[in-house]
Design an enzyme around this catalytic site. Sequence first.
Site, short mmCIF file in Angstrom:
data_model
loop_
_atom_site.label_atom_id
_atom_site.label_comp_id
_atom_site.label_asym_id
_atom_site.label_seq_id
_atom_site.Cartn_x
_atom_site.Cartn_y
_atom_site.Cartn_z
N TYR A 141 43.37 60.20 82.27
CA TYR A 141 43.15 60.86 83.57
C TYR A 141 44.46 61.27 84.22
O TYR A 141 44.48 62.07 85.14
CB TYR A 141 42.36 59.95 84.52
N LYS A 192 39.78 52.20 70.64
CA LYS A 192 39.38 52.85 69.39
C LYS A 192 40.62 53.00 68.49
O LYS A 192 41.15 54.10 68.31
CB LYS A 192 38.68 54.20 69.67
N ASP A 225 33.02 52.34 71.29
CA ASP A 225 31.67 52.89 71.12
C ASP A 225 30.68 51.77 70.79
O ASP A 225 29.58 51.72 71.33
CB ASP A 225 31.65 53.99 70.05
N ASP A 249 35.65 53.65 82.62
CA ASP A 249 34.82 54.47 83.49
C ASP A 249 33.39 54.48 82.96
O ASP A 249 32.41 54.26 83.68
CB ASP A 249 35.41 55.90 83.49
N ASP A 253 29.95 51.94 84.14
CA ASP A 253 28.70 52.56 84.63
C ASP A 253 27.50 52.09 83.81
O ASP A 253 26.42 51.86 84.37
CB ASP A 253 28.79 54.09 84.58
#
Length: 368
Positions: A141, A192, A225, A249, A253
Amino acid sequence: MATHKLLLLPGDGIGPEVMREVEKLIGWFRKRGTGFETETDLVGGAAYDAHGVAISDAAMARAMNADAVLFGAVGGPKWDGVPYEARPEAGLLRLRKDLGLFANLRPAICYPALADASSLKREVVEGLDIMIVRELTGGVYFGEPKEIVTLENGQQRAIDTQIYTTGEIERIARVAFDLARKRRNKVSSAEKHNVMRSGVLWRKVVTQVHGDEFADVQLEHVLADNCGMQLVRWPKQFDVIVTDNLFGDILSDIAAMLTGSLGMLPSASLGAEDSQTGHRRALYEPVHGSAPDIAGRGLANPLAMIGSFGMALRYSFGLIEEADLLERAIAQVLAAGLRTKDIAPAGANAVATSDLGDAIVKELETLS
Ligand code: NAD
């Protein structure tokens, strides 16, 4: 007796309504002998109306001076047209930046009484208590270059850059391991490394910090993942999950929705440890916004704000007994069937914001 300095920034919309309920709890703990010193100031649209900025320098100075900041919510249609740099959210962004809040903590707790409000099966979520620790100020970001360029063939190419340094990973890993020691002593680090160089470094540094400083904590590495999949399959396998800004992020959620309603979700953002005192700057806030659609009508669920205060008790002030007591009071009140509209089953009676706050104070009295 230690005095804990709290700055209350209720903000806009339902912010002041839910903060009022926290003030009742502060009053109760004070009566019982816990030393709280509170100040209140404006933020967001309310600060804009009074001072023409989303947070005044005076309020910022108070925030810097406080042991912890409790933040309600900001924004609303009234301020849609204000200059960009004075928009209500700018107040929160300045707080995060100036306080150096690099670690975002989002617990997902599913009270047994609310297990049916989740989209997952009761047995999967009932009694769930996990914590996502998200790196908040680095990663893709913020990394440069970050741009869209036009190529010679007329196509466009978008670039975002994922960057992490050793120091950034070390400090977020320490937050996660520290938290785990106060919980069930397990950290799952999600990245990852199979396809990203930043993942390779992440894994290496987390392993190093673990070996050097936190060998007593259980550490596992999980691909981000797979972590998403496991959160939906069997979330109770986790205690603390530490991950970068982007994966955090998304994973936070997912974890949030395990618990049912936006009105139930607290959060904390922590800064660096002071080398002299060991104290961390911290801001505690509900995940929800100012909910202009229900503001001023006594409909807001105060539990996300109250839970954020509970996190301040636990993580900023080390008041573990008080935090546990508050958790138990919330669970009891929910078990007794008291619900604001957002968590009430269809057709059931709902109570007002202040009724839920009063019920928690009463329950604290009974339990203590
Ligand atoms: P929101 O979180 O305010 O509301 C989303 C929905 O959830 C609404 O229907 C609302 O009524 C409901 N809701 C939220 N909190 C609730 C609670 N405690 N109890 C019961 N119901 C609740 O998000 P939004 O509608 O997208 O945004 C409204 C305003 O809030 C906007 O101005 C936005 O910019 C701002 N916002 C601020 C923050 C913050 O202060 N940190 C975060 C998100 C949005």
